[in-house]
Design a protein around this motif. Sequence first.
Motif, PDB file in Angstrom:
ATOM      1  N   UNK A  41       4.103  -4.051  -6.781  1.00  0.00           N
ATOM      2  CA  UNK A  41       4.472  -3.768  -5.392  1.00  0.00           C
ATOM      3  C   UNK A  41       3.423  -2.873  -4.735  1.00  0.00           C
ATOM      4  N   UNK A  42       2.988  -1.831  -5.446  1.00  0.00           N
ATOM      5  CA  UNK A  42       1.968  -0.932  -4.905  1.00  0.00           C
ATOM      6  C   UNK A  42       0.649  -1.662  -4.696  1.00  0.00           C
ATOM      7  N   UNK A  43       0.303  -2.546  -5.622  1.00  0.00           N
ATOM      8  CA  UNK A  43      -0.933  -3.325  -5.469  1.00  0.00           C
ATOM      9  C   UNK A  43      -0.862  -4.237  -4.250  1.00  0.00           C
ATOM     10  N   UNK A  44       0.303  -4.818  -4.011  1.00  0.00           N
ATOM     11  CA  UNK A  44       0.463  -5.669  -2.828  1.00  0.00           C
ATOM     12  C   UNK A  44       0.305  -4.846  -1.549  1.00  0.00           C
ATOM     13  N   UNK A  49      -3.390  -3.051   3.005  1.00  0.00           N
ATOM     14  CA  UNK A  49      -4.208  -2.001   3.624  1.00  0.00           C
ATOM     15  C   UNK A  49      -5.682  -2.398   3.604  1.00  0.00           C
ATOM     16  N   UNK A  50      -6.143  -2.937   2.473  1.00  0.00           N
ATOM     17  CA  UNK A  50      -7.540  -3.371   2.368  1.00  0.00           C
ATOM     18  C   UNK A  50      -7.847  -4.501   3.348  1.00  0.00           C
ATOM     19  N   UNK A  51      -6.903  -5.418   3.533  1.00  0.00           N
ATOM     20  CA  UNK A  51      -7.100  -6.492   4.509  1.00  0.00           C
ATOM     21  C   UNK A  51      -7.232  -5.932   5.919  1.00  0.00           C
ATOM     22  N   UNK A  56     -10.898  -4.339  10.461  1.00  0.00           N
ATOM     23  CA  UNK A  56     -11.499  -3.294  11.298  1.00  0.00           C
ATOM     24  C   UNK A  56     -13.002  -3.226  11.107  1.00  0.00           C
ATOM     25  N   UNK A  57     -13.439  -3.303   9.861  1.00  0.00           N
ATOM     26  CA  UNK A  57     -14.873  -3.231   9.574  1.00  0.00           C
ATOM     27  C   UNK A  57     -15.594  -4.440  10.166  1.00  0.00           C
ATOM     28  N   UNK A  58     -14.987  -5.604  10.059  1.00  0.00           N
ATOM     29  CA  UNK A  58     -15.584  -6.801  10.642  1.00  0.00           C
ATOM     30  C   UNK A  58     -15.715  -6.645  12.158  1.00  0.00           C
ATOM     31  N   UNK A  59     -14.691  -6.090  12.792  1.00  0.00           N
ATOM     32  CA  UNK A  59     -14.752  -5.866  14.238  1.00  0.00           C
ATOM     33  C   UNK A  59     -15.853  -4.880  14.604  1.00  0.00           C
TER      34      UNK A  59
END
Length: 121
Positions: A41-44, A49-51, A56-59
């Motif tokens: 669950x924490x990994x999901x 969050x990483x997505x 944001x980084x792509x933007x």
Amino acid sequence: MSGEVLNISPIVVWAVALSQLLTFGLTIWNLMASGSRANAKRLAEQAAVLDAHNLRITGLETGRSQLPSNKDLHELELAMEQLKGDIRAMTAAMTGQSAIMERLEQIVARHEQHLLDGGKR
């Protein structure tokens, strides 16, 4: 069949023992697997969050790629310096033309005065 009574008590004892062992094994399995479920669950959540960070980084990268580079800014600075020089030259030319206009106004004023005075003589 002969009149013997079928004794199933040893089978019942083994079935109860097997049931108890199976229950104990499942309890241990649940205890061990509950941590991995929580971790999953924490990994999901972390993946979500990483997505979001990836978006944001792509933007930001897209926005930065559209900004002018150092070369573009340097070219702009050089063009502005050239415009400054052109404006100075225009200012000098206009100052000269202004002086010419003052002299012409004086000449016209003298002619006008001469014509006005010439009529009185």
